[in-house]
Design an enzyme around this catalytic site. Sequence first.
Site, short mmCIF file in Angstrom:
data_model
loop_
_atom_site.label_atom_id
_atom_site.label_comp_id
_atom_site.label_asym_id
_atom_site.label_seq_id
_atom_site.Cartn_x
_atom_site.Cartn_y
_atom_site.Cartn_z
N GLU A 96 37.04 30.33 37.97
CA GLU A 96 35.73 30.99 37.96
C GLU A 96 35.83 32.48 37.67
OE1 GLU A 96 35.35 27.24 40.38
OE2 GLU A 96 36.74 28.95 40.42
N LYS A 152 57.80 55.77 37.22
CA LYS A 152 56.59 56.45 37.69
C LYS A 152 56.88 57.94 37.78
CE LYS A 152 52.80 55.40 40.84
NZ LYS A 152 52.34 54.44 41.85
N GLN A 154 30.24 22.37 49.26
CA GLN A 154 29.66 22.39 47.91
C GLN A 154 28.28 23.04 47.87
OE1 GLN A 154 31.94 20.68 45.58
NE2 GLN A 154 33.00 21.01 47.52
#
Length: 631
Positions: free
Chosen positions: A362, A242, A423
């Site tokens: 997801e 870095k 759910q």
Amino acid sequence: MATAEQLQAWHELAQQLRIDSIRATTAAGSGHPTSSMSAADLMAVLLSNYLRYDFGNPDDANNDRLIFSKGHASPLLYALYKAAGAISDAELMSLRQFGSPLQGHPVPVLPWVDVATGSLGQGLPTGVGMGLAGEYLDQLSYRIWVLLGDSEMSEGSVWEAFELAGHYKLPNLVAIIDVNRLGQRGQTMLGWNTQAYCDRAKAFGWNAIEIDGHNLTEIDEAYTEAISNTDSPTAIVARTIKGKGVKAFEDIGGWHGKALPEEEAKKAIAELGGERHIIIEVEKPDPQTKPASIGKLEALQLPTYKQGNSIATRKAYGEALKALGAARPDVIVVDAEVSNSTYAEDFAEAYPDRYFEMYIAEQQMVATAVGLQVRKYKPFASTFAAFFTRAYDFIRMAAVSRANIKLVGSHAGVSIGEDGPSQMGLEDIASLRSVWSSTVLYPCDGNQTAKLVAQMADCEGIVYLRTTRMKTPVIYSPDEEFPIGGCKVIRSSNRDQVTVIGAGVTLHEALKAYEELNNQGISIRVIDLYSVKPIDAQTLYQAVSDTNGNLIVVEDHWSEGGLGAAVLEAFAGTETAPTYGGPKLQVIHLAVREMPGSGTPEELLHAAKIDADAIIAAAKSLLKQPVGASA
């Protein structure tokens, strides 16, 4: 083997990229120069010899894709654009200024930026979507180069991407991991243990190459190996420093996200050899290659449903999606291992070449949709409404990307029944309404669902369709139209005393309440708010004005942020819609307010006080009639 002349040219370009990163951030007074400097050598070689891109024609289907997943290194990206001759030095120096397209993190207001980055862990998952498009749909030879930081390798979404890219064996995807050891507040989890990164990548089926990220020869050889690999995605794990090139802050903590003061910047630029203004002739892709054809446009023949029959809107979605697939070869579907519940399986069975299973990932599912739409496909992504919460940051960033994706959440509300609250999507309308550019749709029957699915394909932005598990009666004719931004007044008379607004399941409860109240001499106006966003404020204003300000909103959703909030915000007015000017509002908002449990849909709707009985009681309350009394 690179020649000494090539190596020197790459070194000079890398130094320019470092200097320009310093110059731009110092002028801006903020930014991430040290994070940019660590990857300068990696990007110099890529731009000079491996990236195939026509900066004059960013829409060329054959262009490689370059994603800075470590979006905070945007000064390096913009310095690359300058080196490619795409922007001027003056434009580079507008970094982070108000009105400049060179924002703090990359966004697609620049024609060479495909997706917004900056929320870490999203670049590689989106690259997977682009990789699927290139390998399986376009069938073109373009590559997707993704620069990642080592800090973001802690994000679970990165490993969802590694897993799915390995599963689909995407040889066109190259992850370049800039392992500079230092994160925002100190050392990263693995520090410079590049072997650990390689081992993990290999475990997911990737070709992994461990290099010194400042050794130009090793970089060159790694890229050569990556483009020669035809069996799997490649991860180049590069150990870097870095702040490389400036001894005052090389590998020193505390410099993350800090621009150099002007005097220190001058010293650093001098140490790096002074300003350069090299322009690279970036090699263009083969202009003759065209995307593979996946079918021709056909007439759309949506499924139709007979009035009086019952069908779950999730089932109607699947059947409509299959019909849309027959008419639109650009429609692609992804699902998160619940396609037999969302009914995306109907499309998958008919068009397996245009269906991608994301399994229970997801975040990757939404990212895949974002990547697919970069290549102008029309992706539909479906799962349980509740599980989109896992991918909410991806949806939020999709809006920043100006992405056009279609999301479908099934199993919404307490009406799913016995499965219980884990759910039940009870937050989805609120969360999706709050996303910039979003459209939120909530059909109540099969014919309405089919018509809305057809419109979703060409609706821009983030489009969300809420479907339900339980069967509901078909109340509309197949010939009825449902323009986005509209609503339907389905029961009305000049005697109406209360307006009742529902959608989806609660619309049917409102119709039951209408019949019972009508038998008791009380007339209510029933409105189907199938388009929650945008909302038809004028129709609502007229209805409530006609019913003396009496309003009931009933929804299968938490009380915050859903239908009730959408309606009341419409009555508050906006700059583009006048405020309501009718009789004083008297509002009862029926929504889910207590944590539900298991039970039948009927039991749960009643317990939540969002069924016909609750609507009847609310109407009588507004009219100051005892419950159980007739007019």
